[in-house]
Design an enzyme around this catalytic site. Structure first.
Site, PDB file in Angstrom:
ATOM      1  N   ALA A  35       0.685 -26.295  15.243  1.00 37.96           N
ATOM      2  CA  ALA A  35       0.219 -27.288  16.206  1.00 37.96           C
ATOM      3  C   ALA A  35      -1.139 -27.840  15.792  1.00 37.96           C
ATOM      4  CB  ALA A  35       0.135 -26.664  17.596  1.00 37.96           C
ATOM      5  N   LEU A  84       9.409 -37.353   9.386  1.00 35.39           N
ATOM      6  CA  LEU A  84       9.304 -38.254  10.526  1.00 35.39           C
ATOM      7  C   LEU A  84       7.868 -38.391  11.010  1.00 35.39           C
ATOM      8  CD1 LEU A  84      12.344 -36.962  12.583  1.00 35.39           C
ATOM      9  CD2 LEU A  84      12.206 -39.117  11.341  1.00 35.39           C
ATOM     10  N   GLU A 115      18.372 -36.738  19.582  1.00 32.16           N
ATOM     11  CA  GLU A 115      18.907 -35.407  19.289  1.00 32.16           C
ATOM     12  C   GLU A 115      17.800 -34.350  19.278  1.00 32.16           C
ATOM     13  OE1 GLU A 115      19.989 -35.230  14.847  1.00 32.16           O
ATOM     14  OE2 GLU A 115      19.994 -37.353  15.332  1.00 32.16           O
ATOM     15  N   LYS A 117      15.286 -31.655  18.078  1.00 27.70           N
ATOM     16  CA  LYS A 117      14.562 -31.451  16.817  1.00 27.70           C
ATOM     17  C   LYS A 117      14.355 -29.951  16.649  1.00 27.70           C
ATOM     18  CE  LYS A 117      10.545 -33.002  14.236  1.00 27.70           C
ATOM     19  NZ  LYS A 117      10.259 -31.658  13.714  1.00 27.70           N
ATOM     20  N   ASP A 119      13.356 -26.483  15.082  1.00 28.48           N
ATOM     21  CA  ASP A 119      12.221 -26.045  14.284  1.00 28.48           C
ATOM     22  C   ASP A 119      12.746 -25.193  13.134  1.00 28.48           C
ATOM     23  OD1 ASP A 119       9.583 -26.076  13.809  1.00 28.48           O
ATOM     24  OD2 ASP A 119       9.048 -24.554  15.287  1.00 28.48           O
ATOM     25  N   GLU A 183      19.352 -28.941   9.233  1.00 34.06           N
ATOM     26  CA  GLU A 183      18.252 -28.004   9.416  1.00 34.06           C
ATOM     27  C   GLU A 183      18.764 -26.563   9.313  1.00 34.06           C
ATOM     28  OE1 GLU A 183      15.607 -29.891   9.969  1.00 34.06           O
ATOM     29  OE2 GLU A 183      14.019 -28.469  10.478  1.00 34.06           O
ATOM     30  N   TYR A 235      22.193 -33.087  10.716  1.00 34.94           N
ATOM     31  CA  TYR A 235      21.633 -34.234  11.448  1.00 34.94           C
ATOM     32  C   TYR A 235      21.836 -35.569  10.754  1.00 34.94           C
ATOM     33  CZ  TYR A 235      17.471 -33.471   8.455  1.00 34.94           C
ATOM     34  OH  TYR A 235      16.627 -33.295   7.401  1.00 34.94           O
ATOM     35  N   LYS A 322       7.662 -35.261  20.165  1.00 36.08           N
ATOM     36  CA  LYS A 322       7.459 -33.823  20.237  1.00 36.08           C
ATOM     37  C   LYS A 322       6.998 -33.348  21.610  1.00 36.08           C
ATOM     38  CE  LYS A 322       6.706 -32.325  15.588  1.00 36.08           C
ATOM     39  NZ  LYS A 322       5.751 -31.557  14.780  1.00 36.08           N
ATOM     40  N   CYS A 416     -33.444 -23.316  33.921  1.00 39.78           N
ATOM     41  CA  CYS A 416     -32.130 -23.568  34.509  1.00 39.78           C
ATOM     42  C   CYS A 416     -31.886 -25.075  34.644  1.00 39.78           C
ATOM     43  CB  CYS A 416     -32.055 -22.895  35.876  1.00 39.78           C
ATOM     44  SG  CYS A 416     -30.596 -23.357  36.806  1.00 39.78           S
ATOM     45  N   CYS A 419     -31.826 -25.833  38.740  1.00 44.39           N
ATOM     46  CA  CYS A 419     -32.985 -25.747  39.626  1.00 44.39           C
ATOM     47  C   CYS A 419     -34.314 -25.685  38.868  1.00 44.39           C
ATOM     48  CB  CYS A 419     -32.858 -24.526  40.538  1.00 44.39           C
ATOM     49  SG  CYS A 419     -33.029 -22.975  39.648  1.00 44.39           S
ATOM     50  N   CYS A 434     -30.048 -17.464  35.569  1.00 43.96           N
ATOM     51  CA  CYS A 434     -31.109 -18.221  36.229  1.00 43.96           C
ATOM     52  C   CYS A 434     -31.863 -17.210  37.095  1.00 43.96           C
ATOM     53  CB  CYS A 434     -30.512 -19.324  37.095  1.00 43.96           C
ATOM     54  SG  CYS A 434     -31.745 -20.087  38.153  1.00 43.96           S
ATOM     55  N   CYS A 439     -29.801 -20.070  43.305  1.00 42.69           N
ATOM     56  CA  CYS A 439     -29.449 -21.277  42.542  1.00 42.69           C
ATOM     57  C   CYS A 439     -28.009 -21.724  42.803  1.00 42.69           C
ATOM     58  CB  CYS A 439     -29.671 -21.008  41.061  1.00 42.69           C
ATOM     59  SG  CYS A 439     -29.330 -22.416  40.025  1.00 42.69           S
TER      60      CYS A 439
END
Ligand code: ZN
Length: 673
Positions: A35, A84, A115, A117, A119, A183, A235, A322, A416, A419, A434, A439
């Site tokens: 990914a 693709l 269709e 896909k 993996d 595939e 495919y 995808k 901070c 504040c 802080c 705060c």
């Protein structure tokens, strides 16, 4: 980015992508997820689309990955095995259609075959006289590896095609040569089993089924391949058997004895149907026996598909749509610190918005300073972020090779950001705190006040949600309310997509606000609703109010010395001015009060009590103010009118005692004309 910066970015992206592709395709190794690599490729592709003059023949977008291993014989593909273009959004699919239609001025309507896909690993199968003769991997698209013996061990691949139902002429064509592409993949159950065996034999486990399928098919010993239980789904029918559409080619493939998914794929008359199929498949994809990472959309008409030709490495007539990945790459634009319930300071990465796991993400938590040091994340860095399930995304890795040298290291602030108190680090703890114990509580109250009915009036954004937003470091101060997205809300506990969208809508609506409400929302000490209205009417713009001196304020009739001092102090504090600037930057539009004609109500003080026949009490007050009157909440000798409805109660009694004039709603409406 200017063109030079784009050029540098493109070069760095290419190097990085090539490095990971080499690891993956040649060495069967993986350093970053598919990914994350896809995300980098997507960025490169988009940059090259914007600046086509920067495309070079050796760009990863221009060729199909992989290099044939020396151990295998080489096979030259008659027609290149293309890959693709990826898309993740329906918008990108629509743009794809628009681009194609421009190239096809005569077609008014395009239809599609969509269709699954899968993996896996693409292979080409060549049959001679109807018998499997050769099988090859994609390799670099032009030259693949001869893995015939290994493919022969896969039971889903017919060693002899079925010709019974075909005419003489087709039988003749097939006998000459038949090329089928598809595939190779591993079913989920077989993958799990394989990894169990690997573990038992103290062998490394496979990262994913595609990895396992690739590793299994490129074995020098077919016996190992045979033990791996691989599957095959066709495919593409490369040989012309008279098929007119992509759908027909799938039907022919099944008639020839291949599995080609006709029961899973779908003809789509238009893109709306494609979108519907895409989301239906998404719903059931977890229950499929194999992994898919999206759908492939093909222009159904074969002639049209052919006419569109190829761009770079991909056919124009098909696109991969995808499913969102849980990892993506993006750029850290800033690192800001938020103060949590315990007073702990949490650094948060503000990101260039990116789609990940189905939503747009603009922030990721960096947890603490040690984590920043461990990751060595700097402002300007390209990072891999991960969003797993319903949690706030994390930064998992910095792609330091993509640095330009302009990245900035983050430094924990010494005071901070909320504040201004001193920041401390307790011994033995990773977090900074802080030193002001109140705060968080003060900040929380400020935000409650800011969104309340008389201020920004943001429906649905109640204290419970604000608490969660603060605890999850999604907001630091009120200005962040205007920048969060539905995806920031969805991870929160019990937060439905619908109510997230409603809040975003309410926030958007609240961006238009009257000056009086805006002043009230700022929460200046001693400035209530009425004083805010007086200030708005007097100064008419926020910038004039900001510039007003203590004397200017003190001169206003309705404003006493203490209030004037408080207002002037508020606008002398730089943090408040910065907050206002941030709010205005978020697109808040402040409406100037209208210049009013004088009415009988102008300058008069009203108190509303009881239930009025037609107006709510708030509506009556608004009308009074619009007519230049003042709406007070308690009766005093300076009250001019009390408007009494049903069950008026003690205010009515007090008005009677003080001799204040008591009128009805009808009389009020007359006064306001
Ligand atoms: Zn603080």
């Amino acid at each position: 980015m200017n063109k030079q910066q784009v050029k540098e970015r493109i070069e760095k992206l290419r190097q990085e992508i090539n490095h990971h592709r080499y690891l993956y395709h040649v060495l069967d190794k993986q350093e970053i997820s598919d990914a994350a690599l896809d995300s980098l490729k997507h960025e490169l592709d988009e940059l090259e689309r914007k600046f086509p003059e920067l495309i070079t023949p050796d760009s990863p977008t221009q060729r199909v990955g992989g290099k044939p291993l020396d151990e295998f014989k080489k096979v030259q593909h008659k027609l290149p095995m293309l890959s693709l273009t990826d898309a993740f959004l329906f918008k990108e699919i629509q743009e794809w259609e628009t681009r194609n239609k421009k190239l096809l001025p005569l077609e008014t309507k395009l239809d599609y075959y969509a269709e699954l896909k899968i993996d896996g690993l693409a292979v080409a199968l060549i049959y001679k006289k109807g018998i499997l003769w050769k099988g090859a991997t994609r390799g670099d698209g032009k030259i693949g590896e001869d893995v015939t013996e290994n493919l022969k061990t896969i039971e889903a691949i017919p060693l002899r095609v079925n010709l019974e139902n075909f005419s003489q002429s087709i039988q003749k064509k097939v006998a000459e040569e038949l090329e089928v592409r598809g595939e190779i993949f591993m079913k989920k159950a077989d993958f799990d089993q394989l990894n169990e065996i690997q573990e038992k034999n103290k062998q490394p486990k496979f990262a994913n089924p595609r990895n396992a399928a690739a590793g299994s098919i490129r074995q020098l010993d077919p016996k190992i391949t045979a033990s791996r239980k691989l599957s095959f789904m066709a495919y593409s029918l490369v040989t012309d058997l008279g098929q007119k559409t992509h759908q027909e080619s799938h039907e022919l493939l099944e008639a020839l004895g291949f599995r080609a998914g006709t029961n899973l794929n779908q003809y789509c008359p238009d893109l709306q149907a494609v979108e519907k199929y895409h989301s239906e498949v998404n719903k059931k994809r977890n229950s499929l026996p194999f992994w898919i990472d999206g759908i492939v959309i093909n222009i159904n008409d074969q002639q049209t598909f052919g006419r569109l030709g190829v761009v770079g490495k991909a056919p124009r007539g098909a696109i991969a749509y995808k499913y969102p990945a849980e990892q993506a790459t993006t750029v850290v634009e800033d690192i800001q610190v938020q103060v949590g319930r315990t007073g702990a300071l949490t650094p948060v990465a503000h990101l260039k918005p990116v789609r990940v796991a189905g939503s747009t993400v603009a922030r990721a938590t960096l947890h603490n300073e040690d984590e920043i040091k461990r990751l060595d994340v700097r402002i300007g860095d390209t990072v891999i972020i991960q969003k797993a399930g319903d949690i706030i995304p994390d930064v998992v890795k910095v792609l330091s090779k993509l640095r330009t040298g302009k990245e900035k290291k983050f430094k924990m602030p010494v005071t901070c950001p909320i504040c201004g108190s001193k920041v401390i680090r307790r011994t033995g703890e990773v977090a900074y705190y802080c030193s002001n114990k109140n705060c968080f509580a003060i900040q929380k109250e400020k935000i409650y006040h800011f969104v309340s009915k008389k201020a920004f009036d943001i429906e649905g954004l109640g204290p419970k949600i604000i608490d969660q937003l603060l605890e999850n470091n999604l907001i630091k101060d009120v200005s962040d309310i205007f920048s969060f997205t539905a995806s920031d809300l969805e991870p929160l506990e019990r937060f439905a997509e619908k109510s997230a969208a409603n809040i975003i809508e309410a926030v958007e609506k609240a961006k238009k606000i009257t000056l009086a409400r805006f002043i009230y929302a700022l929460g200046i000490r001693h400035v209530g609703e009425e004083t805010a209205i007086d200030l708005a009417n007097h100064f008419r713009t926020i910038s004039r109010l900001q510039k007003a001196s203590f004397d200017d304020l003190n001169k206003i009739y309705e404003i006493g010395e203490v209030v004037a001092r408080s207002i002037s102090d508020f606008f002398r504090d730089n943090r408040n001015l910065q907050l206002i600037a941030r709010l205005l930057n978020q697109g808040i539009k402040i409406k100037e009060p209208e210049v009013r004609k004088k009415t009988a109500a102008s300058g008069k003080a009203f108190v509303v009590t009881g239930t009025l026949p037609s107006l709510s009490r708030e509506e009556a007050k608004t009308k009074i103010r619009e007519a230049g009157g003042k709406a007070a909440s308690s009766v005093s000798p300076s009250t001019d009118f009390v408007i009494a409805g049903d069950n008026p109660g003690s205010k009515y009694e007090k008005a009677k005692k003080l001799g204040v004039k008591i009128i009805s709603e009808k009389e009020l409406l007359n006064l306001l004309k």
